[in-house]
Scaffold this motif. Structure first.
Motif, PDB file in Angstrom:
ATOM      1  N   UNK A 101       0.814  -1.226   0.000  1.00  0.00           N
ATOM      2  CA  UNK A 101       0.000   0.000   0.000  1.00  0.00           C
ATOM      3  C   UNK A 101       0.846   1.274   0.000  1.00  0.00           C
ATOM      4  N   UNK A 102       2.110   1.148  -0.397  1.00  0.00           N
ATOM      5  CA  UNK A 102       3.002   2.304  -0.517  1.00  0.00           C
ATOM      6  C   UNK A 102       3.653   2.275  -1.900  1.00  0.00           C
ATOM      7  N   UNK A 103       4.105   3.415  -2.403  1.00  0.00           N
ATOM      8  CA  UNK A 103       4.876   3.395  -3.649  1.00  0.00           C
ATOM      9  C   UNK A 103       6.148   2.558  -3.471  1.00  0.00           C
ATOM     10  N   UNK A 190       4.681  10.304   0.036  1.00  0.00           N
ATOM     11  CA  UNK A 190       4.702  10.522   1.480  1.00  0.00           C
ATOM     12  C   UNK A 190       5.517   9.441   2.179  1.00  0.00           C
ATOM     13  N   UNK A 191       5.343   8.225   1.745  1.00  0.00           N
ATOM     14  CA  UNK A 191       6.089   7.105   2.316  1.00  0.00           C
ATOM     15  C   UNK A 191       6.313   6.104   1.195  1.00  0.00           C
ATOM     16  N   UNK A 192       7.479   5.523   1.121  1.00  0.00           N
ATOM     17  CA  UNK A 192       7.798   4.646   0.001  1.00  0.00           C
ATOM     18  C   UNK A 192       9.005   3.788   0.362  1.00  0.00           C
ATOM     19  N   UNK A 193       9.322   2.845  -0.513  1.00  0.00           N
ATOM     20  CA  UNK A 193      10.497   1.996  -0.346  1.00  0.00           C
ATOM     21  C   UNK A 193      11.215   1.840  -1.678  1.00  0.00           C
ATOM     22  N   UNK A 194      12.510   1.593  -1.596  1.00  0.00           N
ATOM     23  CA  UNK A 194      13.342   1.397  -2.781  1.00  0.00           C
ATOM     24  C   UNK A 194      14.094   0.082  -2.628  1.00  0.00           C
ATOM     25  N   UNK A 195      14.116  -0.712  -3.690  1.00  0.00           N
ATOM     26  CA  UNK A 195      14.883  -1.952  -3.726  1.00  0.00           C
ATOM     27  C   UNK A 195      15.907  -1.840  -4.851  1.00  0.00           C
ATOM     28  N   UNK A 196      17.165  -2.129  -4.541  1.00  0.00           N
ATOM     29  CA  UNK A 196      18.242  -2.054  -5.527  1.00  0.00           C
ATOM     30  C   UNK A 196      18.984  -3.387  -5.530  1.00  0.00           C
ATOM     31  N   UNK A 197      19.093  -4.018  -6.707  1.00  0.00           N
ATOM     32  CA  UNK A 197      19.798  -5.294  -6.818  1.00  0.00           C
ATOM     33  C   UNK A 197      20.641  -5.297  -8.091  1.00  0.00           C
TER      34      UNK A 197
END
Length: 262
Positions: A101-103, A190-197
């Motif tokens: 439910x977040x970007x 407003x709130x989000x997460x980033x994944x880097x691989x």
């Protein structure tokens, strides 16, 4: 109780030729596997190696493997119906529940797409569980592009940027993924997460580029499999300072990971 240090036989259900150097092997398996975990694949009397799960289903898992050595040469010589040995699953996983439910921004380089592929497939199939998804992936050239069908599907639902290091092609930009981080509208979240691989250098520079765009380090998650071997914390091959990547990873928050990249 399952002994996760003991390899067990699994039937190869399907082999997909992704590129001339990378194949995807679909293997019969009913384990409960989380997004980002890995197995150790083996051939008796030849060797073993840790490989990330690149997709999962009710009765199978998939591994996307690059032909780089004696073990992978042996696996590439197998056919559908043959038996592959594996042990696992190992490692922690992406904190998918906290992503919901977040970007979500996912940035991958080359075969670094494999560890995030099952998570992307999940959110593609369950769009109600995630906010907007921004997916940036880079490959060396057109011949190195993986998961063509997934890339086409993801375009229809995610915000996507696909790029090639040193060439242009239809549907692909030219350049490294770091050059496209600025295309993500972090300021509107407003709130989000980033994944880097991806390779360690790619993770390092991409994370720094995100921070330069105003991202706080605790929002970044990375995955890497540095020199993992036994995968149970005994051989020490993956140890960086006091951290065993196979036990505490391969997924780390960037606040810790930035001290582990070498």
């Amino acid at each position: 109780m399952k002994n996760i240090t003991l390899p067990s036989p699994h039937k190869i259900l399907k082999i997909i030729h992704e590129t001339t150097a990378e194949y995807t092997f679909r293997v019969k398996c009913s384990d409960s596997v989380e997004h980002g975990q890995f197995y150790v694949l083996s051939i008796p009397k030849i060797g073993e190696a840790p490989i990330s799960v690149s997709a999962r289903g009710e009765d199978y898992v998939e591994f996307t493997i690059r032909k780089v050595g004696k073990l992978t040469d042996g696996i590439f010589g197998m056919a559908e119906g043959d038996t592959l040995f594996m042990r696992g699953p190992y490692g922690n996983a992406f904190p998918v529940e906290s992503f919901k439910h977040k970007p979500l921004v996912v940035i991958a380089g080359g075969t670094g797409m494999a560890p995030v592929r099952s998570m992307l497939q999940y959110f593609y199939a369950h769009p109600e569980e995630i906010g907007e998804v921004y997916f940036i992936v880079g490959f060396k050239d057109r011949d190195a592009v993986l998961f063509e069908e997934d890339l086409a599907r993801f375009r229809r639902q995610f915000h996507t940027i696909y790029c090639l290091d040193n060439m242009e092609a239809e549907g692909f930009c030219k350049g490294f993924v770091t050059g496209y981080v600025k295309e993500v509208p972090f300021g509107s979240f407003e709130d989000y997460n980033i994944v880097i691989v991806g390779p360690p250098a790619m993770i390092n520079f991409t994370a720094k580029e995100c921070v330069a765009e105003g991202v706080t380090e605790d929002k970044i998650w990375v995955s890497f499999e540095r020199k993992m071997s036994c995968s149970v914390g005994k051989c020490g091959h993956c140890k960086i300072n006091e951290t065993y990547v196979c036990l505490e990873g391969p997924v780390f928050n960037y606040r810790k990971a930035k001290e582990l990249l070498d």
